[in-house]
Motif scaffolding. Structure first.
Motif, PDB file in Angstrom:
ATOM      1  N   GLY A  13     -63.486  10.373   2.390  1.00  0.00           N
ATOM      2  CA  GLY A  13     -63.404  11.817   2.527  1.00  0.00           C
ATOM      3  C   GLY A  13     -62.774  12.506   1.337  1.00  0.00           C
ATOM      4  O   GLY A  13     -62.483  13.709   1.385  1.00  0.00           O
ATOM      5  N   VAL A  14     -62.575  11.757   0.232  1.00  0.00           N
ATOM      6  CA  VAL A  14     -62.005  12.309  -0.990  1.00  0.00           C
ATOM      7  C   VAL A  14     -63.120  12.503  -2.006  1.00  0.00           C
ATOM      8  O   VAL A  14     -64.001  11.651  -2.153  1.00  0.00           O
ATOM      9  CB  VAL A  14     -60.915  11.377  -1.563  1.00  0.00           C
ATOM     10  CG1 VAL A  14     -60.350  11.942  -2.864  1.00  0.00           C
ATOM     11  CG2 VAL A  14     -59.805  11.171  -0.539  1.00  0.00           C
ATOM     12  N   SER A  15     -63.062  13.623  -2.720  1.00  0.00           N
ATOM     13  CA  SER A  15     -64.106  13.924  -3.694  1.00  0.00           C
ATOM     14  C   SER A  15     -64.157  12.868  -4.795  1.00  0.00           C
ATOM     15  O   SER A  15     -63.126  12.383  -5.279  1.00  0.00           O
ATOM     16  CB  SER A  15     -63.850  15.301  -4.316  1.00  0.00           C
ATOM     17  OG  SER A  15     -64.831  15.609  -5.283  1.00  0.00           O
ATOM     18  N   THR A  16     -65.363  12.494  -5.182  1.00  0.00           N
ATOM     19  CA  THR A  16     -65.582  11.500  -6.234  1.00  0.00           C
ATOM     20  C   THR A  16     -65.434  12.144  -7.607  1.00  0.00           C
ATOM     21  O   THR A  16     -65.909  13.261  -7.820  1.00  0.00           O
ATOM     22  CB  THR A  16     -66.985  10.890  -6.097  1.00  0.00           C
ATOM     23  OG1 THR A  16     -67.097  10.243  -4.833  1.00  0.00           O
ATOM     24  CG2 THR A  16     -67.260   9.875  -7.195  1.00  0.00           C
ATOM     25  N   PRO A  17     -64.778  11.475  -8.563  1.00  0.00           N
ATOM     26  CA  PRO A  17     -64.666  12.031  -9.919  1.00  0.00           C
ATOM     27  C   PRO A  17     -66.038  12.314 -10.524  1.00  0.00           C
ATOM     28  O   PRO A  17     -67.032  11.639 -10.221  1.00  0.00           O
ATOM     29  CB  PRO A  17     -63.930  10.930 -10.694  1.00  0.00           C
ATOM     30  CG  PRO A  17     -63.182  10.160  -9.649  1.00  0.00           C
ATOM     31  CD  PRO A  17     -64.039  10.202  -8.416  1.00  0.00           C
ATOM     32  N   PHE A  18     -66.055  13.298 -11.423  1.00  0.00           N
ATOM     33  CA  PHE A  18     -67.330  13.737 -11.987  1.00  0.00           C
ATOM     34  C   PHE A  18     -68.054  12.621 -12.722  1.00  0.00           C
ATOM     35  O   PHE A  18     -69.262  12.467 -12.578  1.00  0.00           O
ATOM     36  CB  PHE A  18     -67.086  14.925 -12.933  1.00  0.00           C
ATOM     37  CG  PHE A  18     -68.296  15.304 -13.735  1.00  0.00           C
ATOM     38  CD1 PHE A  18     -69.360  15.965 -13.136  1.00  0.00           C
ATOM     39  CD2 PHE A  18     -68.377  14.990 -15.091  1.00  0.00           C
ATOM     40  CE1 PHE A  18     -70.492  16.317 -13.869  1.00  0.00           C
ATOM     41  CE2 PHE A  18     -69.497  15.336 -15.830  1.00  0.00           C
ATOM     42  CZ  PHE A  18     -70.556  15.992 -15.216  1.00  0.00           C
ATOM     43  N   THR A  19     -67.332  11.843 -13.535  1.00  0.00           N
ATOM     44  CA  THR A  19     -67.992  10.788 -14.315  1.00  0.00           C
ATOM     45  C   THR A  19     -68.636   9.746 -13.414  1.00  0.00           C
ATOM     46  O   THR A  19     -69.723   9.244 -13.719  1.00  0.00           O
ATOM     47  CB  THR A  19     -66.989  10.117 -15.266  1.00  0.00           C
ATOM     48  OG1 THR A  19     -65.867   9.635 -14.508  1.00  0.00           O
ATOM     49  CG2 THR A  19     -66.524  11.079 -16.339  1.00  0.00           C
ATOM     50  N   VAL A  20     -67.990   9.417 -12.303  1.00  0.00           N
ATOM     51  CA  VAL A  20     -68.544   8.436 -11.363  1.00  0.00           C
ATOM     52  C   VAL A  20     -69.781   9.004 -10.680  1.00  0.00           C
ATOM     53  O   VAL A  20     -70.812   8.327 -10.544  1.00  0.00           O
ATOM     54  CB  VAL A  20     -67.487   8.022 -10.320  1.00  0.00           C
ATOM     55  CG1 VAL A  20     -68.105   7.111  -9.254  1.00  0.00           C
ATOM     56  CG2 VAL A  20     -66.314   7.326 -10.988  1.00  0.00           C
ATOM     57  N   ALA A  21     -69.693  10.258 -10.225  1.00  0.00           N
ATOM     58  CA  ALA A  21     -70.845  10.887  -9.565  1.00  0.00           C
ATOM     59  C   ALA A  21     -72.009  11.035 -10.530  1.00  0.00           C
ATOM     60  O   ALA A  21     -73.169  10.795 -10.167  1.00  0.00           O
ATOM     61  CB  ALA A  21     -70.443  12.250  -9.006  1.00  0.00           C
ATOM     62  N   LEU A  22     -71.717  11.426 -11.770  1.00  0.00           N
ATOM     63  CA  LEU A  22     -72.779  11.592 -12.771  1.00  0.00           C
ATOM     64  C   LEU A  22     -73.430  10.249 -13.083  1.00  0.00           C
ATOM     65  O   LEU A  22     -74.662  10.162 -13.181  1.00  0.00           O
ATOM     66  CB  LEU A  22     -72.193  12.201 -14.049  1.00  0.00           C
ATOM     67  CG  LEU A  22     -73.170  12.381 -15.216  1.00  0.00           C
ATOM     68  CD1 LEU A  22     -74.264  13.377 -14.844  1.00  0.00           C
ATOM     69  CD2 LEU A  22     -72.428  12.829 -16.472  1.00  0.00           C
ATOM     70  N   PHE A  23     -72.628   9.209 -13.249  1.00  0.00           N
ATOM     71  CA  PHE A  23     -73.173   7.884 -13.543  1.00  0.00           C
ATOM     72  C   PHE A  23     -74.065   7.408 -12.396  1.00  0.00           C
ATOM     73  O   PHE A  23     -75.172   6.909 -12.623  1.00  0.00           O
ATOM     74  CB  PHE A  23     -72.034   6.892 -13.770  1.00  0.00           C
ATOM     75  CG  PHE A  23     -72.494   5.521 -14.201  1.00  0.00           C
ATOM     76  CD1 PHE A  23     -72.567   5.200 -15.546  1.00  0.00           C
ATOM     77  CD2 PHE A  23     -72.857   4.562 -13.269  1.00  0.00           C
ATOM     78  CE1 PHE A  23     -72.996   3.942 -15.961  1.00  0.00           C
ATOM     79  CE2 PHE A  23     -73.286   3.304 -13.665  1.00  0.00           C
ATOM     80  CZ  PHE A  23     -73.358   2.996 -15.014  1.00  0.00           C
ATOM     81  N   THR A  24     -73.596   7.564 -11.170  1.00  0.00           N
ATOM     82  CA  THR A  24     -74.366   7.099 -10.005  1.00  0.00           C
ATOM     83  C   THR A  24     -75.657   7.889  -9.849  1.00  0.00           C
ATOM     84  O   THR A  24     -76.712   7.314  -9.576  1.00  0.00           O
ATOM     85  CB  THR A  24     -73.513   7.221  -8.735  1.00  0.00           C
ATOM     86  OG1 THR A  24     -72.286   6.503  -8.908  1.00  0.00           O
ATOM     87  CG2 THR A  24     -74.260   6.653  -7.531  1.00  0.00           C
ATOM     88  N   ALA A  25     -75.580   9.219 -10.020  1.00  0.00           N
ATOM     89  CA  ALA A  25     -76.787  10.040  -9.904  1.00  0.00           C
ATOM     90  C   ALA A  25     -77.790   9.688 -10.986  1.00  0.00           C
ATOM     91  O   ALA A  25     -79.000   9.607 -10.727  1.00  0.00           O
ATOM     92  CB  ALA A  25     -76.421  11.524  -9.975  1.00  0.00           C
ATOM     93  N   THR A  26     -77.317   9.479 -12.204  1.00  0.00           N
ATOM     94  CA  THR A  26     -78.215   9.090 -13.302  1.00  0.00           C
ATOM     95  C   THR A  26     -78.843   7.734 -13.033  1.00  0.00           C
ATOM     96  O   THR A  26     -80.046   7.538 -13.238  1.00  0.00           O
ATOM     97  CB  THR A  26     -77.445   9.052 -14.635  1.00  0.00           C
ATOM     98  OG1 THR A  26     -76.820  10.310 -14.860  1.00  0.00           O
ATOM     99  CG2 THR A  26     -78.390   8.740 -15.780  1.00  0.00           C
ATOM    100  N   SER A  27     -78.033   6.798 -12.551  1.00  0.00           N
ATOM    101  CA  SER A  27     -78.544   5.465 -12.238  1.00  0.00           C
ATOM    102  C   SER A  27     -79.600   5.521 -11.142  1.00  0.00           C
ATOM    103  O   SER A  27     -80.586   4.778 -11.168  1.00  0.00           O
ATOM    104  CB  SER A  27     -77.393   4.559 -11.818  1.00  0.00           C
ATOM    105  OG  SER A  27     -77.834   3.245 -11.568  1.00  0.00           O
ATOM    106  N   ALA A  28     -79.422   6.419 -10.181  1.00  0.00           N
ATOM    107  CA  ALA A  28     -80.384   6.535  -9.081  1.00  0.00           C
ATOM    108  C   ALA A  28     -81.668   7.227  -9.528  1.00  0.00           C
ATOM    109  O   ALA A  28     -82.771   6.724  -9.297  1.00  0.00           O
ATOM    110  CB  ALA A  28     -79.752   7.300  -7.916  1.00  0.00           C
ATOM    111  N   VAL A  29     -81.552   8.381 -10.161  1.00  0.00           N
ATOM    112  CA  VAL A  29     -82.744   9.121 -10.598  1.00  0.00           C
ATOM    113  C   VAL A  29     -83.536   8.323 -11.626  1.00  0.00           C
ATOM    114  O   VAL A  29     -84.765   8.331 -11.621  1.00  0.00           O
ATOM    115  CB  VAL A  29     -82.345  10.502 -11.170  1.00  0.00           C
ATOM    116  CG1 VAL A  29     -83.556  11.201 -11.774  1.00  0.00           C
ATOM    117  CG2 VAL A  29     -81.737  11.371 -10.074  1.00  0.00           C
ATOM    118  N   CYS A  30     -82.833   7.636 -12.513  1.00  0.00           N
ATOM    119  CA  CYS A  30     -83.498   6.822 -13.529  1.00  0.00           C
ATOM    120  C   CYS A  30     -83.830   5.430 -13.018  1.00  0.00           C
ATOM    121  O   CYS A  30     -84.183   4.537 -13.809  1.00  0.00           O
ATOM    122  CB  CYS A  30     -82.618   6.722 -14.773  1.00  0.00           C
ATOM    123  SG  CYS A  30     -82.323   8.317 -15.575  1.00  0.00           S
ATOM    124  N   VAL A  31     -83.705   5.227 -11.704  1.00  0.00           N
ATOM    125  CA  VAL A  31     -84.014   3.974 -11.002  1.00  0.00           C
ATOM    126  C   VAL A  31     -83.497   2.766 -11.775  1.00  0.00           C
ATOM    127  O   VAL A  31     -84.245   1.848 -12.113  1.00  0.00           O
ATOM    128  CB  VAL A  31     -85.523   3.849 -10.695  1.00  0.00           C
ATOM    129  CG1 VAL A  31     -85.917   4.814  -9.616  1.00  0.00           C
ATOM    130  CG2 VAL A  31     -86.411   4.054 -11.905  1.00  0.00           C
TER     131      VAL A  31
END
Length: 463
Positions: A56-74
């Protein structure tokens, strides 16, 4: 005279500048970059919400950005444990991101535009053409619909198989088995590499009912939709296949066999990987490693415990990747095969390159060479940069860099321990690795700038 004509020429000059500006705005490469960037930004924003995490704690921006990039870029590289860190909401966001990324942002936009307006603009057609590398634009509507149909059909079949196995063979409750099966089915076909198990798929290393269907989906997604369309039409008559399909299928099979043999030879007695397995388990694990190293990102044995020679084999397989127009990354098997044919022709002293009864145009050879060398340069610069940031050895750093560039997702376990600058470097590398070969190939194919004159020929010494 010039002063007299100048006012008359100004409208023509403005018209030319306007047309040039329109061509720059309409270039499919720019639209692809913007589309993927927007999807990543939206995904990162959603993953930063407190509801997206188990704590329930917000994820740091770098972690969220890395995960989103990894997902969108499969890709599948992670800096936090997927099942431990992300809530069900966060996992669903990741699932949607790699489904969208696998199909292609502009492919999905084209299908949506078709359903709403039943009409396409040239810009949208060229953009979808560049992302999926289809061979014609006249029947684009039918092709885009078939892309979605085939994707959903393969994912649905795999979901049923995995759900049944997890529920009946591993005792998982039906709801959990369905959710897990769906997540891994979409992840496998799109070569995303994300798993709801902290150990990826190592617990299923000797279970063919899990690994074989996943390998099948990975191979199908890696062949590319143009090849799948052609196989569906002429599966029983290979002689009628296009040169692209022949090269893709034959090179894919050859690389799978070579990778399978090399991995088995090195890891057969490794006590930390395949050593404790029986003969059947070793064969299954070796084949799975060869298949998923082609950009899928799953693993059934500990990648970090593999021998340096095996890591080098995986480096090569990851860098080559899969087929054009599919969900795999890398420089693509056709690029690799074309360069091999060029070398073979040069060794034979032949003035032109002939492949399976066809002659390769010089521009295609230059495109393959350009994409390969750009990939090598990007990997080299990124590896040197990351080596200066960390204390890890070359084997691990090079493996991580190639995995990011080829959007593979395999890791030796150092991704989560990289400094913030290293994490951002891999984030950029995943983005460029996913879009770079596609947009470079599109730009080279669409660019036509004939010379008005030729300079005198000269021959520098080679070698």
């Amino acid at each position: 005279m010039t002063a007299t004509l100048s006012p008359l020429l100004q409208p023509l000059r403005r018209l030319r500048r306007g047309r040039a500006a329109t061509r720059r705005r309409a270039h499919p490469s720019r639209a692809l970059f913007v589309g993927f960037a927007l999807a990543i930004a939206l995904g990162a924003t959603l993953l930063m919400l407190p509801i997206a995490t188990e704590s329930g704690v917000s994820t740091p921006f770098t972690v969220a950005l890395f995960t989103a990039t990894s997902a969108v870029c499969v890709t599948g590289l992670i800096v936090v444990d997927t099942p431990e860190h992300w809530s069900t909401f966060g996992e669903i966001v990741i699932l949607v991101l790699f489904q969208v990324g696998g199909l292609g942002i502009m492919t999905a936009a084209s299908v949506l535009g078709l359903l709403v307006s039943r009409r396409f603009g040239l810009r949208l057609q060229l953009t979808a053409h560049a992302e999926r590398r289809t061979l014609g634009i006249a029947d684009l509507k039918r092709i885009l619909i078939n892309v979605v149909k085939i994707s959903l059909l393969i994912e649905a079949i795999l979901t049923v198989v995995l759900t049944a196995r997890l529920a009946l063979g591993h005792g998982a409750p039906f709801g959990e088995a369905l959710y897990t099966g769906l997540f891994h089915a979409v992840s496998a076909f799109n070569h995303a590499g994300f798993s709801l198990y902290s150990d990826s798929l190592t617990r299923f290393v000797s279970d063919p009912w899990i690994t074989v269907p996943i390998m099948t989906a990975v191979i199908l997604g890696g062949l590319g939709f143009p090849v799948l369309f052609e196989l569906a039409r002429n599966a029983r008559n290979p002689r009628q296949w296009s040169l692209h399909s022949k090269i893709t299928v034959l090179t894919t099979v050859a690389l799978l066999v070579v990778g399978f043999g090399a991995i088995l030879a090195v890891e057969w007695s490794n006590p930390d990987t395949m050593g404790p397995l029986g003969v059947g388990g070793k064969l299954l694990a070796g084949l799975f490693a060869s298949v998923t190293s082609r950009s899928a990102g799953f693993n059934t044995v500990d990648t970090a415990a593999m021998e340096p020679a095996t890591l080098m084999v995986l480096d090569v397989l990851m860098f080559i990747g899969g087929g054009s127009g599919g969900t795999a990354g890398g420089i693509k098997v056709t690029t690799f095969a074309l360069l091999a044919f060029v070398i073979l022709a040069e060794v034979r002293g032949e003035p032109s390159v002939h492949v399976m009864g066809r002659r390769l145009p010089a521009e295609v050879q230059r495109q393959a060479l350009t994409i390969a060398l750009l990939g090598v340069g990007l990997v080299m610069v990124s590896t040197i940069t990351l080596l200066n940031m960390t204390d890890y050895d070359l084997d691990r750093v090079l493996f991580e860099v190639i995995s990011a560039f080829a959007t593979c997702g395999l890791s030796t376990g150092i991704t989560g321990d990289l400094p913030p600058a290293g994490t951002l470097l891999l984030t950029a590398l995943m983005f460029l690795g996913r879009l770079g070969p596609i947009t470079a190939a599109a730009a080279l194919a669409l660019r036509d700038r004939p010379r008005k004159y030729e300079l005198p020929e000269d021959r520098p010494i080679v070698g």
